[in-house]
Enzyme design. Structure first.
Site, PDB file in Angstrom:
ATOM      1  N   CYS A   1       0.820  -1.229   0.000  1.00  0.00           N
ATOM      2  CA  CYS A   1       0.000   0.000   0.000  1.00  0.00           C
ATOM      3  C   CYS A   1       0.846   1.269   0.000  1.00  0.00           C
ATOM      4  O   CYS A   1       0.311   2.351  -0.242  1.00  0.00           O
ATOM      5  CB  CYS A   1      -0.952  -0.005   1.188  1.00  0.00           C
ATOM      6  SG  CYS A   1      -2.180  -1.304   1.025  1.00  0.00           S
TER       7      CYS A   1
ATOM      8  N   ASN B   1     -10.035  -0.205  -0.744  1.00  0.00           N
ATOM      9  CA  ASN B   1      -8.574  -0.117  -0.735  1.00  0.00           C
ATOM     10  C   ASN B   1      -8.039  -0.694  -2.051  1.00  0.00           C
ATOM     11  O   ASN B   1      -8.065  -1.904  -2.254  1.00  0.00           O
ATOM     12  CB  ASN B   1      -8.037  -0.902   0.468  1.00  0.00           C
ATOM     13  CG  ASN B   1      -6.515  -0.851   0.571  1.00  0.00           C
ATOM     14  OD1 ASN B   1      -5.839  -0.359  -0.334  1.00  0.00           O
ATOM     15  ND2 ASN B   1      -5.989  -1.356   1.667  1.00  0.00           N
TER      16      ASN B   1
ATOM     17  N   HIS C   1      -3.350   7.084   2.245  1.00  0.00           N
ATOM     18  CA  HIS C   1      -3.724   5.763   1.741  1.00  0.00           C
ATOM     19  C   HIS C   1      -5.104   5.410   2.293  1.00  0.00           C
ATOM     20  O   HIS C   1      -5.405   5.677   3.460  1.00  0.00           O
ATOM     21  CB  HIS C   1      -2.687   4.730   2.183  1.00  0.00           C
ATOM     22  CG  HIS C   1      -3.101   3.331   1.884  1.00  0.00           C
ATOM     23  ND1 HIS C   1      -3.484   2.944   0.624  1.00  0.00           N
ATOM     24  CD2 HIS C   1      -3.231   2.230   2.680  1.00  0.00           C
ATOM     25  CE1 HIS C   1      -3.825   1.663   0.655  1.00  0.00           C
ATOM     26  NE2 HIS C   1      -3.690   1.207   1.888  1.00  0.00           N
TER      27      HIS C   1
HETATM   28  N1  ACO Z   1     -18.567  -8.540   8.857  1.00  0.00           N
HETATM   29  C1  ACO Z   1     -19.018  -8.803  10.097  1.00  0.00           C
HETATM   30  N2  ACO Z   1     -18.192  -9.095  11.118  1.00  0.00           N
HETATM   31  C2  ACO Z   1     -16.873  -9.122  10.869  1.00  0.00           C
HETATM   32  C3  ACO Z   1     -16.332  -8.855   9.594  1.00  0.00           C
HETATM   33  C4  ACO Z   1     -17.231  -8.565   8.554  1.00  0.00           C
HETATM   34  N3  ACO Z   1     -16.839  -8.276   7.296  1.00  0.00           N
HETATM   35  N4  ACO Z   1     -14.971  -8.935   9.649  1.00  0.00           N
HETATM   36  C5  ACO Z   1     -14.674  -9.232  10.916  1.00  0.00           C
HETATM   37  N5  ACO Z   1     -15.819  -9.360  11.646  1.00  0.00           N
HETATM   38  C6  ACO Z   1     -15.967  -9.674  13.066  1.00  0.00           C
HETATM   39  C7  ACO Z   1     -14.760 -10.421  13.599  1.00  0.00           C
HETATM   40  O1  ACO Z   1     -14.890 -11.788  13.330  1.00  0.00           O
HETATM   41  C8  ACO Z   1     -14.855 -10.106  15.087  1.00  0.00           C
HETATM   42  O2  ACO Z   1     -15.788 -10.945  15.662  1.00  0.00           O
HETATM   43  P1  ACO Z   1     -15.515 -11.578  17.124  1.00  0.00           P
HETATM   44  O3  ACO Z   1     -15.414 -10.387  18.033  1.00  0.00           O
HETATM   45  O4  ACO Z   1     -16.702 -12.429  17.353  1.00  0.00           O
HETATM   46  O5  ACO Z   1     -14.223 -12.318  16.987  1.00  0.00           O
HETATM   47  C9  ACO Z   1     -15.419  -8.679  15.097  1.00  0.00           C
HETATM   48  O6  ACO Z   1     -16.018  -8.472  13.812  1.00  0.00           O
HETATM   49  C10 ACO Z   1     -14.395  -7.621  15.323  1.00  0.00           C
HETATM   50  O7  ACO Z   1     -13.289  -7.876  14.460  1.00  0.00           O
HETATM   51  P2  ACO Z   1     -12.054  -6.977  14.425  1.00  0.00           P
HETATM   52  O8  ACO Z   1     -11.033  -7.591  13.479  1.00  0.00           O
HETATM   53  O9  ACO Z   1     -11.604  -6.646  15.812  1.00  0.00           O
HETATM   54  O10 ACO Z   1     -12.691  -5.659  13.762  1.00  0.00           O
HETATM   55  P3  ACO Z   1     -12.013  -4.292  13.557  1.00  0.00           P
HETATM   56  O11 ACO Z   1     -12.900  -3.244  14.076  1.00  0.00           O
HETATM   57  O12 ACO Z   1     -10.572  -4.285  13.989  1.00  0.00           O
HETATM   58  O13 ACO Z   1     -11.984  -4.140  11.953  1.00  0.00           O
HETATM   59  C11 ACO Z   1     -10.602  -4.398  10.011  1.00  0.00           C
HETATM   60  C12 ACO Z   1     -11.331  -5.115  11.146  1.00  0.00           C
HETATM   61  C13 ACO Z   1     -11.589  -3.553   9.245  1.00  0.00           C
HETATM   62  C14 ACO Z   1     -10.026  -5.455   9.069  1.00  0.00           C
HETATM   63  C15 ACO Z   1      -9.483  -3.528  10.588  1.00  0.00           C
HETATM   64  O14 ACO Z   1      -8.722  -4.281  11.474  1.00  0.00           O
HETATM   65  C16 ACO Z   1      -8.571  -2.928   9.564  1.00  0.00           C
HETATM   66  O15 ACO Z   1      -8.926  -2.003   8.871  1.00  0.00           O
HETATM   67  N6  ACO Z   1      -7.312  -3.421   9.483  1.00  0.00           N
HETATM   68  C17 ACO Z   1      -6.195  -2.821   8.749  1.00  0.00           C
HETATM   69  C18 ACO Z   1      -6.355  -2.420   7.347  1.00  0.00           C
HETATM   70  C19 ACO Z   1      -5.026  -1.815   6.893  1.00  0.00           C
HETATM   71  O16 ACO Z   1      -4.304  -1.183   7.619  1.00  0.00           O
HETATM   72  N7  ACO Z   1      -4.651  -2.013   5.684  1.00  0.00           N
HETATM   73  C20 ACO Z   1      -3.403  -1.377   5.204  1.00  0.00           C
HETATM   74  C21 ACO Z   1      -2.534  -2.281   4.648  1.00  0.00           C
HETATM   75  S1  ACO Z   1      -3.294  -3.212   3.344  1.00  0.00           S
HETATM   76  C22 ACO Z   1      -1.999  -3.592   2.249  1.00  0.00           C
HETATM   77  O17 ACO Z   1      -0.866  -3.261   2.424  1.00  0.00           O
HETATM   78  C23 ACO Z   1      -2.312  -4.462   1.056  1.00  0.00           C
END
Ligand code: ACO
Length: 342
Positions: free
Chosen positions: A116, A286, A256
């Site tokens: 990214c 993204n 980004h």
């Molecule tokens: N729909 C419904 N529920 C979901 C989904 C979904 N799509 N995805 C995850 N959940 C659930 C999880 O299973 C979890 O359930 P649990 O509590 O029962 O275990 C709950 O939601 C919370 O999950 P988290 O992973 O803690 O959710 P979070 O608020 O952290 O969001 C996300 C997850 C969106 C993926 C976030 O962590 C994120 O944006 N991560 C980083 C992205 C990033 O930085 N990208 C840059 C680099 S990308 C590159 O270089 C190619």
């Protein structure tokens, strides 16, 4: 003659026309529009559906749009650099294919792989050819077909990513406009927090790698989220402090587009309001190396010579960085040619 800096003098874009909505994703995996919107800020993402085409297809169209808008003959382009982690093939490079398809027959071309942060790494590299005086026209492309490495049964990754490409033209400037500085960082110890395990030399493609689903993105989302918030904010503040910039001095943060919450946190640390953040994650998701140039494309009309922009990214690797640049042209006068979509 003043010092030569590398100025962005045009922006082009290509987005495939198929829009994958949160509602459609909700029928594919156990998720909802409400969850995706509240956790990421994403509503739709473009997906390249055509058979037998890869990232170069989008990259070449973005370059053609750029050259049409700027009126530049493709034969005048000296260098084409493509930032991507979804190359058409391991070799030849996708930059090479893009240069050929866009008619840049006099250019040498290659790829930069920094996930990214790829566009920032490629832009910094491209600027060096201009600053050194060895090239007059450098095209930097950010392009990724993320749908080719996403597991559409994994709800933790499939809502996040989309496909797209955008390109900028770099030309010499002696009036103090263009790239002022960049701070780029990488840390390979983050390798296992965001990666695609197989298909490279460590685990070449085999029946086993396919059965184990090792050809799609694997990540520790929350760990990446935390690292992205702290490193993107730190490096953005660092480049502002280095150049004695306050939030008031910054016209736009060009972040980004990984997650709206990461963008908000970065803007807060920089002391700038939401109205100064370029945002298209709601429409595009993204698109990895394409997020920053697609933002420049979307906001081009609002940009004026001398505007201070901070470009900032964090990605797999880890890789991260920030660029401080002074915008070089009146975007309101930019040619309207081509929306960049099919
Ligand atoms: N729909 C419904 N529920 C979901 C989904 C979904 N799509 N995805 C995850 N959940 C659930 C999880 O299973 C979890 O359930 P649990 O509590 O029962 O275990 C709950 O939601 C919370 O999950 P988290 O992973 O803690 O959710 P979070 O608020 O952290 O969001 C996300 C997850 C969106 C993926 C976030 O962590 C994120 O944006 N991560 C980083 C992205 C990033 O930085 N990208 C840059 C680099 S990308 C590159 O270089 C190619």
């Amino acid at each position: 003659m003043g010092k030569i800096s590398a100025a962005i003098t045009g922006v082009g874009q290509y987005l495939p026309d198929y829009l994958l909505t949160n509602d459609e994703l909700s029928r594919m995996v156990d998720t909802s529009d409400e969850w995706i919107t509240s956790h990421t800020g994403i509503k739709t993402r473009h997906i390249l559906k055509a058979d037998g085409v890869g990232t170069s297809y989008m990259g070449a169209r973005a370059v053609q749009n750029l050259l049409d808008k700027t009126g530049i003959d493709p034969m005048e382009v000296d260098v084409v650099i493509c930032a991507t982690i979804t190359p058409d093939m391991f070799f030849p490079s996708t930059g090479n294919l893009i240069a050929d398809q866009a008619g840049c027959k006099n250019a040498f071309a290659y790829d930069v792989s920094a996930a990214c942060s790829g566009f920032l790494f490629a832009l910094t590299t491209g600027a060096k050819y201009i600053e050194a005086g060895t090239s007059k026209k450098v095209v930097v492309v950010g392009a990724d077909k993320m749908s080719s490495i996403i597991d559409y049964t994994d709800r933790t990754t499939c809502p996040l990513f989309g496909d797209g490409a955008a390109a900028v033209l770099l030309e010499p400037n002696t009036e103090g406009l263009g790239l002022v500085d960049s701070i780029l960082r990488s840390d390979g110890s983050g390798e296992l927090q965001l990666y695609m395990k197989a298909g490279g030399s460590r685990y070449p493609a085999s029946i086993e790698t396919v059965q184990n689903n090792w050809h799609t993105i694997t990540w520790d989302g929350p760990a990446i989220f935390k690292a992205a918030v702290s490193k993107m904010s730190d490096v953005s503040v660092e480049i502002m402090e280095k150049h004695n910039l306050t939030g008031e001095d910054v016209r736009f943060l060009v972040p980004h587009q990984a997650n709206l919450r990461i963008i908000d946190a970065t803007a807060r640390r920089m002391g700038i309001g939401k109205e100064k953040c370029m945002i298209n994650i709601d429409r595009n998701g993204n698109t990895t190396a394409a997020t920053i140039p697609t933002c420049l494309y979307d906001y081009e009309k609002e940009l004026r010579p001398g505007d201070n922009l901070i470009l900032s990214a964090f990605g797999g690797g880890y890789t991260w960085g920030a660029i401080y640049l002074k915008w070089a042209y009146d975007g309101s006068k930019s040619c309207q040619l081509g929306a960049g979509e099919e």
